[in-house]
Write a protein that holds these residues in place. Structure first.
Motif, PDB file in Angstrom:
ATOM      1  N   SER A  70       0.816  -1.212   0.000  1.00  0.00           N
ATOM      2  CA  SER A  70       0.000   0.000   0.000  1.00  0.00           C
ATOM      3  C   SER A  70       0.845   1.256   0.000  1.00  0.00           C
ATOM      4  N   GLY A  71       2.155   1.059   0.034  1.00  0.00           N
ATOM      5  CA  GLY A  71       3.039   2.209   0.208  1.00  0.00           C
ATOM      6  C   GLY A  71       3.797   2.552  -1.051  1.00  0.00           C
ATOM      7  N   GLY A  72       4.961   3.141  -0.859  1.00  0.00           N
ATOM      8  CA  GLY A  72       5.719   3.534  -2.026  1.00  0.00           C
ATOM      9  C   GLY A  72       7.198   3.611  -1.735  1.00  0.00           C
ATOM     10  N   CYS A  73       7.975   3.836  -2.784  1.00  0.00           N
ATOM     11  CA  CYS A  73       9.417   3.920  -2.658  1.00  0.00           C
ATOM     12  C   CYS A  73       9.834   5.380  -2.566  1.00  0.00           C
ATOM     13  N   ILE A  74      10.610   5.688  -1.541  1.00  0.00           N
ATOM     14  CA  ILE A  74      11.084   7.050  -1.336  1.00  0.00           C
ATOM     15  C   ILE A  74      12.536   7.128  -1.814  1.00  0.00           C
ATOM     16  N   PRO A  75      12.856   8.073  -2.718  1.00  0.00           N
ATOM     17  CA  PRO A  75      14.201   8.120  -3.298  1.00  0.00           C
ATOM     18  C   PRO A  75      15.201   8.807  -2.386  1.00  0.00           C
ATOM     19  N   LYS A  76      16.472   8.773  -2.789  1.00  0.00           N
ATOM     20  CA  LYS A  76      17.530   9.271  -1.898  1.00  0.00           C
ATOM     21  C   LYS A  76      17.460  10.781  -1.672  1.00  0.00           C
ATOM     22  N   GLU A  77      16.857  11.528  -2.622  1.00  0.00           N
ATOM     23  CA  GLU A  77      16.740  12.981  -2.426  1.00  0.00           C
ATOM     24  C   GLU A  77      15.874  13.301  -1.209  1.00  0.00           C
ATOM     25  N   LEU A  78      15.012  12.370  -0.838  1.00  0.00           N
ATOM     26  CA  LEU A  78      14.093  12.638   0.273  1.00  0.00           C
ATOM     27  C   LEU A  78      14.494  11.910   1.557  1.00  0.00           C
ATOM     28  N   LEU A  79      15.764  11.513   1.628  1.00  0.00           N
ATOM     29  CA  LEU A  79      16.216  10.764   2.805  1.00  0.00           C
ATOM     30  C   LEU A  79      16.107  11.559   4.099  1.00  0.00           C
ATOM     31  N   ASP A  80      16.072  12.873   3.998  1.00  0.00           N
ATOM     32  CA  ASP A  80      16.002  13.669   5.223  1.00  0.00           C
ATOM     33  C   ASP A  80      14.566  13.945   5.666  1.00  0.00           C
ATOM     34  N   THR A  81      13.618  13.226   5.065  1.00  0.00           N
ATOM     35  CA  THR A  81      12.222  13.342   5.488  1.00  0.00           C
ATOM     36  C   THR A  81      12.074  12.792   6.902  1.00  0.00           C
ATOM     37  N   PRO A  82      11.471  13.582   7.808  1.00  0.00           N
ATOM     38  CA  PRO A  82      11.234  13.029   9.139  1.00  0.00           C
ATOM     39  C   PRO A  82      10.099  12.009   9.098  1.00  0.00           C
ATOM     40  N   VAL A  83      10.212  10.975   9.907  1.00  0.00           N
ATOM     41  CA  VAL A  83       9.188   9.943   9.926  1.00  0.00           C
ATOM     42  C   VAL A  83       8.013  10.387  10.802  1.00  0.00           C
TER      43      VAL A  83
END
Lengths: 166, 582
Positions: free
Chosen positions: B386-399
């Motif tokens: 149900s989710g998705g793949c987050i790329p390396k540009e968005l690695l600093d996204t807080p959970v």
């Protein structure tokens, strides 16, 4: 697991205690689970018997039996090989492992070898993701597999099976 | 002196039981005289089997303990008093970074207490929260949960107090508390570890909920694939009954409550709450139309509150430590912690519990130790099918629920699969679509047929037969499947494709226009060629299913490209790195 390979060998009396235990409404899944514990699969005669002795129509029973992956309509081999198809196993090469096992046994997932020694099944995550790729044979888990190692393990089971018979 | 062996499913799979029987044997033969205990998963699956040696003033945790190592630990540490340094993960004075970066609320007892003994749970303030709850008014309890900010940990993040309050307000006393332990997301095993490692904290959470909403019965719907979890839950329920925490007139409060287990039969859609209720009633697990919500019309049409394992396991901690303490952890509207099952191409795979707001980078690189073999990071998958793949540009996204949703993925139940440059994003999308397609219950046309059509398009692309208009068609179908499905399974099924096209469109285009798969995963797009390393051993020729490899013994072999079906057998069997893939 029982030895009965034909439907004729099914002893339906074994089902009576199960049917007594789950007389309440909503117990169909429990009945089918315990039926499968007894016979190793859900024989057609057993489903007909359950329909005749409980409040469930045969179509309802068949509907439930085919909805859930746990239920099998055919007998399984002596050893059940479960290939984990979880995400972690997938990205760590479970496809190659699976193909090697299929080539070795000459069957596809969901099938049983002619000598009734192995049944191969794809399963959702076994929950040992850190050991990916993983297969489970009966109750034993094998992890960090390469295609070669997987084949070696299967061959060992076959060797043991041959020794048992001699 | 005490020895503690980690026997979660991962510990057992890695050989923990052999270590345990070795120790019991040594105890019987009087080779050693130590107390041997078992515990659940501590989360560091990559170190299994794990063994703790505990004396009065120190605890030493050893990793990769096979039988040989156990014998060494016995002779050198237990009998000789010298620590076997090379096998130590950490000691009570020198912690490991994997441990230090975490905040343990849900997993507070996992890997520490013996899950098969209620006394161990009581020693760590077990059931204190329940006793406290029994002395409080019901409305005060839901207020406490509201103040804590606790949200559903199953994935959607719905406020827990709201569901409790809705169920509490319903008339009558025939209500149900249901625990959703049907952890079906491939790549997630958080709930299993809680069930195996600390079953009482779940029971206690359910009891508190039962009292708060006025229910008399609790049901745990657990996957049949988790036999050990079921065994430990059964034991925990029995022990709780014996101690008077379950039954009639509990602790003389006038409150009656029972908990029973219902084994699931394997269907991903049963993670959806109305499908789960159908399954509890013995039927095919097909979702119901909402509203009415289960809080009004649930199990046997009675008010029913359904929460996930992790959600319930948070409740006793909140009661013991206060809602304010809980809500002080986290970021914004996402309070408390979240457990993740870290797996895939990661060095330290296992369970981690982090405070909400920690970034993906911190989790993957600081706790997880980075990518296996130090390869390049490509994406991290959250939320499973149900989710998705987050790329390396968005690695600093807080959970947090909000930040993750913004990326197009979802928080999900806690699967976090790390992917490196060797992972093909078209293949990953295909993998998840194949899963949802098989698991669709078939009730809604868009989910039943639409996912199948999407899968076919992806198969077309990965086999080199894609055309550019396929991408538009995929996008159109994705929107329709999302809007035309009744439950979460169908509504979220297109997410892996949507995020794939959002962040990795170039890769899709390369598959279609250039007929190449950069990650070398889509076999039909690959070419195989034998290089000068070939010794002429004939192994590849013998393993080729189409007999398209020719060459004399001890001479370089050649692949006939016109007959090659690109199965990759030659590459896999070659012992001399003589097969190039490009």
């Amino acid at each position: 697991m029982c030895d009965c390979k034909t439907e004729k060998g099914v002893n339906l009396d074994l089902l009576n205690p199960v049917l007594d235990k789950y007389q309440e409404q909503g117990g169909l899944i429990n009945i089918l689970q315990e039926t499968q514990d007894i016979f190793g699969y859900l024989p057609k005669f057993a489903m007909e018997y359950i329909a005749s002795k409980s409040n469930n129509k045969l179509a309802t029973i068949y509907g439930v039996a085919t909805f859930y992956t746990q239920f099998r309509l055919n007998p399984i081999g002596k050893h059940l090989i479960m290939q984990c198809q979880g995400t972690a196993c997938h990205v760590n090469g479970s496809k190659d492992v699976s193909r090697a096992i299929q080539d070795e046994l000459g069957i596809s997932p969901g099938e049983t070898t002619e000598d009734m020694l192995f049944t191969l099944e794809d399963v959702a995550c076994l929950g040992c993701c850190s050991l990916a790729p993983v297969i489970m044979i009966d109750d034993d888990t094998y992890g960090n597999l390469s295609p070669k190692e997987a084949v070696k393990i299967v061959r060992e089971y076959r060797k043991r099976g041959d020794q048992d018979e001699n | 002196m005490k020895i503690r062996v980690g026997l979660g499913s991962c510990g057992i799979a890695a050989g923990g039981n052999k270590v345990l029987s070795l120790l019991s044997e040594m105890n019987e033969n009087k080779e050693i005289d130590v107390e041997v205990e078992v515990t659940g998963c501590i989360g560091m699956c990559f170190y299994e089997p794990i063994v703790d040696v505990i004396s009065d003033d120190s605890t030493t945790t050893y990793g990769f303990v096979d039988e040989e190592m156990m014998k060494r630990i016995v002779s050198e540490h237990i009998n000789g008093g010298l620590i076997v340094k090379e096998a130590v993960i950490y000691t009570n004075t020198k912690r490991d970074n994997y441990e230090l970066a975490q905040t343990k609320i849900v997993l507070r007892n996992c890997g520490i207490i013996n899950p098969e003994r209620i006394e161990d749970y009581l020693e760590v303030s077990g059931y204190v929260a329940f006793e406290k709850a029994l002395s409080m008014e019901q409305t005060k309890l839901t207020e406490e949960i509201k103040e804590s900010g606790l949200r559903g940990r199953g994935g959607a993040g719905f406020p827990t107090w709201y569901k409790w309050e809705a169920a509490r307000k319903q008339a009558g006393n025939e209500k149900y508390v249901v625990c959703n332990a049907d952890e079906g997301d491939p790549g997630a095993f958080m709930d299993r570890s809680i069930l195996e490692g600390d079953p009482h904290s779940l029971l206690e959470g359910m009891m508190i909920c039962g009292y708060a909403i006025g229910a008399k019965e609790g049901i745990i719907y657990v996957r049949a694939e988790y036999p050990l979890a079921i065994k430990r839950l059964e034991l925990a329920i029995r022990e709780a009954k014996e101690k008077g925490y379950l039954g009639e007139n509990i602790l003389a409060s006038g409150f009656d409550f029972e908990i029973r287990i219902k084994k699931g039969a394997g269907a991903f859609v049963c993670g959806e709450e109305t499908a789960l209720i159908e399954s509890l009633e013995g039927k095919r697990g097909m979702p119901r139309l909402k509203p009415p919500f289960p809080a009004e019309v649930g199990y046997w049409n009675k008010p029913t509150n359904i929460n996930n394992v992790e959600t319930f396991a948070n409740v006793p901690w909140i009661m013991n430590n206060g809602a304010k303490t809980y809500s002080s952890i986290g970021l914004g509207k996402s309070t408390g912690t979240k457990v993740f099952a870290l797996s895939g191409k990661i060095k330290n795979g296992g369970l981690v519990e982090i405070p909400m707001g920690m970034t993906l980078r911190e989790i993957i690189f600081d706790i997880g130790g980075g990518i296996k073999e130090d390869k390049e990071f490509k994406a991290v998958q959250l939320g499973g099918p149900s989710g998705g793949c987050i790329p390396k540009e968005l690695l600093d996204t807080p959970v947090t629920y909000e930040h993750i949703s913004e990326t197009g993925a979802i928080m999900g139940s806690g699967g976090m699969v790390v992917m490196d440059v060797g992972t093909c994003m078209v293949d990953v999308a295909k993998f998840f679509l194949d899963f949802t397609c098989k698991e669709s219950c078939g009730k809604c046309v868009y989910c039943r047929v639409g996912t199948k059509r999407m899968l076919e398009i992806l198969e077309k692309i990965s086999s080199g037969n894609g055309v550019m208009s396929d991408l538009d068609e995929l996008e159109e179908l994705a929107v329709n499947v999302r809007d035309g499905s009744l439950c979460g399974l169908g509504q979220s099924a297109p997410n892996p494709v949507i995020t794939g096209l959002k962040y990795f469109k170039d890769e899709y285009i390369a598959h279609i226009r250039d007929k190449t798969c950069e990650a070398k995963v889509c076999t039909e797009l690959l070419n195989y060629k034998i290089n000068d390393n070939c010794t002429g051993c004939t192994l590849c020729a013998r393993n080729c299913p189409t007999e398209c490899i020719e060459g004399q013994r001890k001479e370089k072999h050649i692949i006939d490209q016109s007959k090659c079906i690109k199965c990759g057998n030659c590459f896999n069997v070659c012992n001399f790195d003589a097969v190039d893939v490009y």
